[in-house]
Design an enzyme around this catalytic site. Structure first.
Site, short mmCIF file in Angstrom:
data_model
loop_
_atom_site.label_atom_id
_atom_site.label_comp_id
_atom_site.label_asym_id
_atom_site.label_seq_id
_atom_site.Cartn_x
_atom_site.Cartn_y
_atom_site.Cartn_z
N HIS A 26 0.82 -1.22 0.00
CA HIS A 26 0.00 0.00 0.00
C HIS A 26 0.86 1.27 0.00
O HIS A 26 0.36 2.35 -0.28
CB HIS A 26 -1.01 -0.01 1.16
CG HIS A 26 -0.45 0.24 2.52
ND1 HIS A 26 -0.12 -0.78 3.38
CD2 HIS A 26 -0.15 1.39 3.18
CE1 HIS A 26 0.34 -0.26 4.51
NE2 HIS A 26 0.34 1.05 4.41
N ASP A 56 -0.01 -7.64 1.21
CA ASP A 56 0.47 -6.27 1.39
C ASP A 56 2.01 -6.21 1.43
O ASP A 56 2.58 -5.47 2.23
CB ASP A 56 -0.14 -5.64 2.65
CG ASP A 56 0.02 -4.12 2.66
OD1 ASP A 56 0.05 -3.52 1.57
OD2 ASP A 56 0.15 -3.53 3.74
N SER A 130 4.91 2.30 8.73
CA SER A 130 4.47 1.25 7.80
C SER A 130 5.57 0.83 6.83
O SER A 130 6.17 1.66 6.15
CB SER A 130 3.27 1.78 7.01
OG SER A 130 2.53 0.72 6.53
#
Length: 404
Positions: A26, A56, A130
Protein backbone atom coordinates in the site's frame (compact mmCIF):
# COMPACT_ATOMS: atom_id res chain seq x y z
CA UNK A 1 4.45 9.91 -5.77
CA UNK A 2 1.40 8.78 -7.73
CA UNK A 3 -0.64 9.57 -10.83
CA UNK A 4 -2.58 12.20 -8.84
CA UNK A 5 0.79 13.86 -8.06
CA UNK A 6 0.59 13.69 -4.30
CA UNK A 7 3.24 12.10 -2.15
CA UNK A 8 2.85 8.87 -0.23
CA UNK A 9 5.64 7.97 2.16
CA UNK A 10 6.47 4.78 3.97
CA UNK A 11 9.46 2.79 5.16
CA UNK A 12 11.37 -0.13 3.75
CA UNK A 13 14.46 -2.23 4.45
CA UNK A 14 17.26 -3.71 2.31
CA UNK A 15 16.56 -7.37 1.56
CA UNK A 16 19.68 -8.57 -0.31
CA UNK A 17 22.92 -7.64 -2.10
CA UNK A 18 21.08 -6.88 -5.37
CA UNK A 19 19.51 -3.66 -4.10
CA UNK A 20 16.06 -5.13 -3.43
CA UNK A 21 14.11 -3.22 -0.78
CA UNK A 22 10.99 -4.64 0.88
CA UNK A 23 8.04 -2.47 1.94
CA UNK A 24 4.24 -2.63 2.15
CA UNK A 25 2.30 -2.85 -1.12
CA UNK A 26 0.00 0.00 0.00
CA UNK A 27 3.05 2.29 0.27
CA UNK A 28 4.04 2.00 -3.43
CA UNK A 29 0.89 0.80 -5.20
CA UNK A 30 -0.06 3.01 -8.15
CA UNK A 31 3.09 5.17 -7.89
CA UNK A 32 4.39 6.68 -11.13
CA UNK A 33 7.77 7.32 -9.55
CA UNK A 34 9.43 5.80 -6.48
CA UNK A 35 12.32 7.38 -4.58
CA UNK A 36 14.24 5.86 -1.68
CA UNK A 37 16.07 7.94 0.91
CA UNK A 38 18.91 6.15 2.71
CA UNK A 39 20.09 6.66 6.28
CA UNK A 40 22.88 8.99 5.05
CA UNK A 41 20.13 11.13 3.41
CA UNK A 42 21.18 10.04 -0.12
CA UNK A 43 18.19 9.74 -2.47
CA UNK A 44 17.96 6.97 -5.07
CA UNK A 45 15.52 6.35 -7.91
CA UNK A 46 13.77 2.97 -7.45
CA UNK A 47 11.74 0.70 -9.73
CA UNK A 48 8.89 -1.54 -8.67
CA UNK A 49 9.87 -5.21 -9.04
CA UNK A 50 6.57 -6.71 -7.90
CA UNK A 51 3.90 -6.68 -5.23
CA UNK A 52 1.38 -9.05 -3.70
CA UNK A 53 -1.83 -7.21 -2.83
CA UNK A 54 -3.23 -10.08 -0.77
CA UNK A 55 -0.39 -10.01 1.77
CA UNK A 56 0.47 -6.27 1.39
CA UNK A 57 4.13 -6.98 0.51
CA UNK A 58 6.10 -5.19 -2.25
CA UNK A 59 9.67 -5.24 -3.58
CA UNK A 60 11.42 -2.28 -5.20
CA UNK A 61 15.01 -2.14 -6.48
CA UNK A 62 17.73 0.51 -6.37
CA UNK A 63 21.41 0.61 -7.37
CA UNK A 64 23.01 -1.69 -4.77
CA UNK A 65 26.27 0.29 -4.38
CA UNK A 66 27.01 1.08 -0.71
CA UNK A 67 23.90 -0.73 0.58
CA UNK A 68 24.13 -3.13 3.53
CA UNK A 69 21.36 -5.78 3.53
CA UNK A 70 19.49 -6.49 6.75
CA UNK A 71 20.05 -9.88 8.36
CA UNK A 72 16.86 -11.93 8.59
CA UNK A 73 16.01 -14.12 11.57
CA UNK A 74 15.82 -17.87 10.93
CA UNK A 75 12.38 -18.17 12.61
CA UNK A 76 9.34 -16.11 13.51
CA UNK A 77 9.41 -14.51 16.98
CA UNK A 78 7.61 -16.00 19.98
CA UNK A 79 5.33 -14.31 22.50
CA UNK A 80 7.30 -12.44 25.18
CA UNK A 81 10.45 -11.86 23.10
CA UNK A 82 11.82 -8.34 22.93
CA UNK A 83 11.57 -6.50 19.60
CA UNK A 84 12.53 -3.14 18.10
CA UNK A 85 10.49 -1.23 15.49
CA UNK A 86 12.21 1.12 13.03
CA UNK A 87 10.61 3.85 10.94
CA UNK A 88 9.77 7.53 10.77
CA UNK A 89 6.64 8.02 12.91
CA UNK A 90 5.06 11.42 12.22
CA UNK A 91 8.13 12.08 10.05
CA UNK A 92 10.61 11.82 12.96
CA UNK A 93 13.15 10.27 10.59
CA UNK A 94 14.94 7.00 11.38
CA UNK A 95 13.44 6.46 14.84
CA UNK A 96 13.35 3.22 16.79
CA UNK A 97 11.09 2.02 19.59
CA UNK A 98 11.09 -1.15 21.69
CA UNK A 99 8.56 -3.56 23.14
CA UNK A 100 7.74 -7.22 23.33
CA UNK A 101 5.82 -9.61 21.11
CA UNK A 102 2.36 -9.38 22.69
CA UNK A 103 0.94 -12.21 20.60
CA UNK A 104 1.32 -14.13 17.34
CA UNK A 105 -1.06 -15.54 14.72
CA UNK A 106 -3.34 -12.50 14.97
CA UNK A 107 -6.06 -11.64 12.47
CA UNK A 108 -7.50 -8.13 12.49
CA UNK A 109 -10.02 -8.03 9.61
CA UNK A 110 -8.06 -5.35 7.72
CA UNK A 111 -9.89 -4.31 4.56
CA UNK A 112 -6.94 -4.44 2.17
CA UNK A 113 -5.21 -7.63 3.34
CA UNK A 114 -6.67 -11.03 2.53
CA UNK A 115 -4.09 -13.17 4.32
CA UNK A 116 -3.44 -12.12 7.91
CA UNK A 117 -1.15 -13.89 10.37
CA UNK A 118 0.28 -10.95 12.26
CA UNK A 119 2.78 -10.51 15.05
CA UNK A 120 1.21 -8.20 17.64
CA UNK A 121 3.65 -5.92 19.48
CA UNK A 122 3.47 -3.11 22.04
CA UNK A 123 6.54 -1.38 20.58
CA UNK A 124 5.35 2.16 19.78
CA UNK A 125 4.17 2.18 16.15
CA UNK A 126 2.61 5.27 14.61
CA UNK A 127 1.76 6.66 11.15
CA UNK A 128 5.06 6.56 9.24
CA UNK A 129 6.24 3.20 10.56
CA UNK A 130 4.47 1.25 7.80
CA UNK A 131 6.88 -1.01 5.88
CA UNK A 132 9.68 -0.63 8.41
CA UNK A 133 11.45 -3.65 9.92
CA UNK A 134 10.74 -5.23 13.29
CA UNK A 135 13.96 -6.79 14.66
CA UNK A 136 15.09 -8.97 17.54
CA UNK A 137 17.69 -7.82 20.09
CA UNK A 138 20.52 -8.79 17.70
CA UNK A 139 19.13 -6.67 14.86
CA UNK A 140 17.82 -9.61 12.80
CA UNK A 141 14.56 -8.82 10.99
CA UNK A 142 11.66 -10.83 12.43
CA UNK A 143 8.82 -8.97 10.71
CA UNK A 144 7.58 -5.86 8.88
CA UNK A 145 5.30 -3.30 10.50
CA UNK A 146 2.03 -3.02 8.65
CA UNK A 147 -0.81 -1.49 10.65
CA UNK A 148 -1.94 0.11 13.86
CA UNK A 149 -5.07 -0.90 15.73
CA UNK A 150 -6.32 2.46 17.01
CA UNK A 151 -9.31 1.50 19.10
CA UNK A 152 -11.60 3.06 16.42
CA UNK A 153 -11.43 -0.02 14.23
CA UNK A 154 -8.22 -0.83 12.44
CA UNK A 155 -6.52 1.75 10.27
CA UNK A 156 -3.52 2.12 8.01
CA UNK A 157 -1.55 5.09 9.25
CA UNK A 158 -4.56 6.81 10.78
CA UNK A 159 -5.14 7.54 14.42
CA UNK A 160 -2.54 7.15 17.13
CA UNK A 161 -0.83 4.22 18.77
CA UNK A 162 -2.91 2.41 21.39
CA UNK A 163 -0.46 -0.33 22.38
CA UNK A 164 -1.23 -2.62 19.46
CA UNK A 165 1.00 -2.66 16.38
CA UNK A 166 0.76 -5.42 13.79
CA UNK A 167 3.63 -6.83 11.74
CA UNK A 168 3.95 -9.47 9.00
CA UNK A 169 6.22 -12.33 10.17
CA UNK A 170 9.54 -12.96 8.42
CA UNK A 171 8.53 -16.46 7.23
CA UNK A 172 5.63 -15.00 5.21
CA UNK A 173 7.86 -12.18 3.86
CA UNK A 174 10.54 -14.63 2.66
CA UNK A 175 7.97 -16.84 0.92
CA UNK A 176 6.28 -13.91 -0.88
CA UNK A 177 9.44 -11.92 -1.71
CA UNK A 178 11.26 -15.07 -2.90
CA UNK A 179 8.44 -15.82 -5.35
CA UNK A 180 8.12 -12.18 -6.51
CA UNK A 181 11.85 -12.17 -7.34
CA UNK A 182 11.69 -15.59 -9.04
CA UNK A 183 8.63 -15.10 -11.21
CA UNK A 184 6.68 -11.95 -10.43
CA UNK A 185 3.70 -13.74 -8.95
CA UNK A 186 3.03 -15.60 -5.73
CA UNK A 187 1.68 -19.13 -5.93
CA UNK A 188 -0.49 -19.91 -2.94
CA UNK A 189 -1.33 -23.29 -1.44
CA UNK A 190 -4.77 -24.82 -1.95
CA UNK A 191 -6.47 -27.25 0.45
CA UNK A 192 -10.01 -27.41 -0.91
CA UNK A 193 -12.21 -26.80 2.14
CA UNK A 194 -14.63 -24.14 3.33
CA UNK A 195 -14.57 -23.67 7.07
CA UNK A 196 -16.28 -21.75 9.88
CA UNK A 197 -15.09 -20.79 13.36
CA UNK A 198 -15.77 -23.34 16.10
CA UNK A 199 -17.66 -20.77 18.19
CA UNK A 200 -20.13 -20.26 15.31
CA UNK A 201 -20.87 -23.99 15.34
CA UNK A 202 -21.39 -23.97 19.11
CA UNK A 203 -23.73 -20.99 18.58
CA UNK A 204 -26.11 -23.37 16.81
CA UNK A 205 -25.97 -21.99 13.25
CA UNK A 206 -25.26 -25.44 11.76
CA UNK A 207 -27.55 -28.36 12.48
CA UNK A 208 -26.36 -31.30 10.34
CA UNK A 209 -24.88 -34.48 11.92
CA UNK A 210 -21.12 -33.86 12.09
CA UNK A 211 -21.65 -30.21 13.10
CA UNK A 212 -23.94 -31.27 15.97
CA UNK A 213 -21.15 -33.57 17.17
CA UNK A 214 -18.66 -30.68 17.08
CA UNK A 215 -21.05 -28.38 18.99
CA UNK A 216 -21.53 -31.05 21.64
CA UNK A 217 -17.97 -32.32 22.01
CA UNK A 218 -15.39 -29.69 20.95
CA UNK A 219 -14.64 -26.96 23.47
CA UNK A 220 -11.68 -24.97 22.06
CA UNK A 221 -10.99 -22.69 19.10
CA UNK A 222 -10.39 -23.96 15.57
CA UNK A 223 -11.62 -23.98 11.97
CA UNK A 224 -14.47 -26.43 11.43
CA UNK A 225 -14.59 -27.99 7.95
CA UNK A 226 -18.05 -27.29 6.45
CA UNK A 227 -17.38 -28.30 2.82
CA UNK A 228 -14.71 -30.54 1.25
CA UNK A 229 -14.23 -29.91 -2.49
CA UNK A 230 -14.27 -33.04 -4.65
CA UNK A 231 -10.90 -34.34 -5.84
CA UNK A 232 -9.12 -31.70 -3.73
CA UNK A 233 -5.96 -32.21 -1.64
CA UNK A 234 -8.22 -32.29 1.46
CA UNK A 235 -10.37 -35.11 0.06
CA UNK A 236 -7.28 -37.09 -0.98
CA UNK A 237 -5.94 -36.80 2.59
CA UNK A 238 -9.28 -38.09 4.00
CA UNK A 239 -10.34 -34.78 5.55
CA UNK A 240 -14.07 -34.79 6.37
CA UNK A 241 -16.92 -32.40 7.10
CA UNK A 242 -16.95 -31.90 10.88
CA UNK A 243 -13.17 -32.16 11.26
CA UNK A 244 -11.87 -29.23 13.33
CA UNK A 245 -8.51 -27.97 12.07
CA UNK A 246 -6.51 -27.10 15.22
CA UNK A 247 -2.92 -27.03 13.87
CA UNK A 248 -1.03 -26.58 10.58
CA UNK A 249 2.68 -27.43 10.36
CA UNK A 250 3.04 -27.10 14.11
CA UNK A 251 1.25 -23.74 14.41
CA UNK A 252 -1.98 -23.57 16.40
CA UNK A 253 -5.10 -22.61 14.46
CA UNK A 254 -7.72 -20.51 16.26
CA UNK A 255 -9.93 -19.33 13.39
CA UNK A 256 -11.06 -19.88 9.84
CA UNK A 257 -9.25 -16.71 8.65
CA UNK A 258 -5.99 -17.87 10.21
CA UNK A 259 -6.36 -21.30 8.60
CA UNK A 260 -6.76 -19.70 5.16
CA UNK A 261 -3.58 -17.66 5.67
CA UNK A 262 -1.50 -20.63 6.85
CA UNK A 263 -2.66 -22.76 3.89
CA UNK A 264 -2.08 -19.93 1.38
CA UNK A 265 1.44 -19.52 2.77
CA UNK A 266 2.47 -23.09 1.85
CA UNK A 267 3.92 -23.76 -1.59
CA UNK A 268 2.03 -26.00 -4.03
CA UNK A 269 3.39 -29.58 -3.97
CA UNK A 270 4.58 -29.25 -0.37
CA UNK A 271 3.38 -31.93 2.10
CA UNK A 272 2.02 -30.37 5.29
CA UNK A 273 0.94 -31.93 8.61
CA UNK A 274 -2.55 -30.81 9.59
CA UNK A 275 -3.93 -31.66 13.04
CA UNK A 276 -7.69 -32.20 13.17
CA UNK A 277 -10.08 -33.00 15.99
CA UNK A 278 -12.58 -35.57 14.71
CA UNK A 279 -15.78 -36.56 16.53
CA UNK A 280 -15.95 -40.24 17.60
CA UNK A 281 -18.79 -41.76 15.52
CA UNK A 282 -20.57 -43.71 18.27
CA UNK A 283 -19.68 -41.84 21.44
CA UNK A 284 -21.51 -38.58 22.22
CA UNK A 285 -19.39 -35.57 23.20
CA UNK A 286 -16.03 -37.12 22.42
CA UNK A 287 -13.41 -37.00 19.72
CA UNK A 288 -9.72 -37.41 19.09
CA UNK A 289 -6.95 -35.44 17.42
CA UNK A 290 -5.46 -37.01 14.28
CA UNK A 291 -2.61 -35.77 12.10
CA UNK A 292 -3.27 -35.83 8.34
CA UNK A 293 -0.48 -35.46 5.74
CA UNK A 294 -1.77 -33.19 2.97
CA UNK A 295 0.03 -32.42 -0.29
CA UNK A 296 -0.86 -28.84 -1.18
CA UNK A 297 -2.48 -27.99 -4.49
CA UNK A 298 -2.13 -24.62 -6.25
CA UNK A 299 -4.75 -21.98 -5.53
CA UNK A 300 -6.19 -20.96 -8.89
CA UNK A 301 -6.84 -17.21 -9.42
CA UNK A 302 -10.38 -18.20 -10.44
CA UNK A 303 -11.17 -19.80 -7.02
CA UNK A 304 -13.99 -17.81 -5.35
CA UNK A 305 -14.12 -15.46 -8.38
CA UNK A 306 -16.89 -17.23 -10.32
CA UNK A 307 -19.14 -14.15 -10.63
CA UNK A 308 -16.30 -11.97 -11.93
CA UNK A 309 -15.12 -14.59 -14.45
CA UNK A 310 -18.73 -14.89 -15.71
CA UNK A 311 -19.01 -11.06 -16.04
CA UNK A 312 -15.75 -10.90 -18.05
CA UNK A 313 -16.96 -13.71 -20.32
CA UNK A 314 -20.23 -11.84 -20.83
CA UNK A 315 -18.30 -8.92 -22.39
CA UNK A 316 -16.32 -11.35 -24.55
CA UNK A 317 -13.12 -12.03 -22.56
CA UNK A 318 -13.20 -15.81 -22.90
CA UNK A 319 -9.69 -16.74 -21.78
CA UNK A 320 -7.09 -14.73 -19.86
CA UNK A 321 -3.67 -15.84 -18.59
CA UNK A 322 -0.65 -14.42 -16.78
CA UNK A 323 1.84 -13.44 -19.52
CA UNK A 324 5.07 -15.44 -19.38
CA UNK A 325 8.51 -15.06 -20.95
CA UNK A 326 7.91 -18.33 -22.83
CA UNK A 327 4.68 -16.94 -24.31
CA UNK A 328 6.48 -13.70 -25.29
CA UNK A 329 9.08 -15.82 -27.11
CA UNK A 330 6.36 -17.74 -28.97
CA UNK A 331 4.69 -14.52 -30.06
CA UNK A 332 8.06 -12.85 -30.79
CA UNK A 333 7.26 -9.76 -28.72
CA UNK A 334 9.27 -8.17 -25.88
CA UNK A 335 8.30 -9.52 -22.44
CA UNK A 336 6.67 -7.35 -19.82
CA UNK A 337 4.47 -8.39 -16.95
CA UNK A 338 0.73 -8.37 -17.52
CA UNK A 339 -2.34 -10.45 -18.38
CA UNK A 340 -2.68 -11.84 -21.90
CA UNK A 341 -6.02 -11.91 -23.71
CA UNK A 342 -5.84 -15.46 -25.12
CA UNK A 343 -9.32 -15.47 -26.59
CA UNK A 344 -11.94 -12.77 -27.21
CA UNK A 345 -15.39 -13.73 -28.51
CA UNK A 346 -15.80 -12.58 -32.17
CA UNK A 347 -18.16 -9.60 -32.46
CA UNK A 348 -18.10 -8.89 -28.69
CA UNK A 349 -17.23 -5.49 -27.15
CA UNK A 350 -13.95 -7.02 -25.93
CA UNK A 351 -12.90 -8.17 -29.41
CA UNK A 352 -12.95 -4.55 -30.60
CA UNK A 353 -11.24 -3.00 -27.56
CA UNK A 354 -9.05 -5.94 -26.48
CA UNK A 355 -8.29 -8.16 -29.47
CA UNK A 356 -6.61 -11.52 -28.89
CA UNK A 357 -2.92 -11.00 -28.06
CA UNK A 358 -3.55 -7.77 -26.11
CA UNK A 359 -1.75 -7.35 -22.81
CA UNK A 360 -3.56 -5.81 -19.81
CA UNK A 361 -0.89 -3.95 -17.82
CA UNK A 362 -2.90 -1.72 -15.44
CA UNK A 363 -6.33 -1.69 -13.82
CA UNK A 364 -7.67 1.25 -11.79
CA UNK A 365 -4.24 2.90 -12.17
CA UNK A 366 -2.39 0.06 -10.41
CA UNK A 367 0.03 -2.40 -12.05
CA UNK A 368 -1.32 -5.79 -13.18
CA UNK A 369 1.49 -8.35 -13.05
CA UNK A 370 -0.67 -11.47 -13.18
CA UNK A 371 -4.22 -12.78 -13.34
CA UNK A 372 -4.71 -12.69 -9.56
CA UNK A 373 -3.75 -8.98 -9.55
CA UNK A 374 -6.33 -8.27 -12.26
CA UNK A 375 -9.19 -10.11 -10.52
CA UNK A 376 -8.35 -8.53 -7.17
CA UNK A 377 -8.09 -4.96 -8.53
CA UNK A 378 -11.41 -5.32 -10.35
CA UNK A 379 -13.09 -6.80 -7.23
CA UNK A 380 -11.81 -3.98 -5.02
CA UNK A 381 -12.43 -1.16 -7.49
CA UNK A 382 -15.50 -2.17 -9.48
CA UNK A 383 -18.26 0.36 -10.01
CA UNK A 384 -21.50 -0.62 -11.68
CA UNK A 385 -21.94 1.99 -14.40
CA UNK A 386 -25.10 2.61 -16.45
CA UNK A 387 -23.80 0.14 -19.07
CA UNK A 388 -22.89 -2.60 -16.58
CA UNK A 389 -19.31 -3.49 -15.70
CA UNK A 390 -16.98 -0.52 -16.25
CA UNK A 391 -13.31 -1.12 -15.48
CA UNK A 392 -10.51 1.38 -16.29
CA UNK A 393 -7.70 -0.63 -17.92
CA UNK A 394 -4.40 0.19 -19.64
CA UNK A 395 -3.78 -2.24 -22.49
CA UNK A 396 -0.95 -2.84 -24.97
CA UNK A 397 -2.56 -4.07 -28.19
CA UNK A 398 -0.82 -6.56 -30.52
CA UNK A 399 0.15 -3.72 -32.90
CA UNK A 400 2.07 -2.07 -30.02
CA UNK A 401 -0.37 0.78 -29.40
CA UNK A 402 -1.27 1.58 -25.76
CA UNK A 403 -4.92 2.28 -25.01
CA UNK A 404 -6.66 3.31 -21.81
Amino acid sequence: GSSRSFLNTGRGWVYDDDGHIVTNAHVVDGAQRIEVQLYNRERLEARLVGLDLRTDIAVVQVDPANLVPARRASRDPQQGEMVFAFGSPFDFRFSMSSGIVSGTGRTAGLQDIDYENFIQTDAAINPGNSGGPLTDTRGNVVGMTTAIATGRGNAFGQGQFAGIGLAIPVSMIENVVGQLLERGEVEKGFLGVSSVNAEEVRGGRFRQGPMRAVAAGFLGDGAVVAVVTRESPAERADMRVGDVIVGIAGQRVDSSAQMRTLIAGRRPGETVSIDVWRPTPDAEQSGEVRTLQVTMGRLSPETNMEALVAALRAVGLQRLATFSEAEAGRRQVPFRRGVLVQEAAPGSPAATELPEGSLIVEAYGGPVNNLDDLYLRITRGVTQGPRGLEVPLTVRRPDGSIVQ
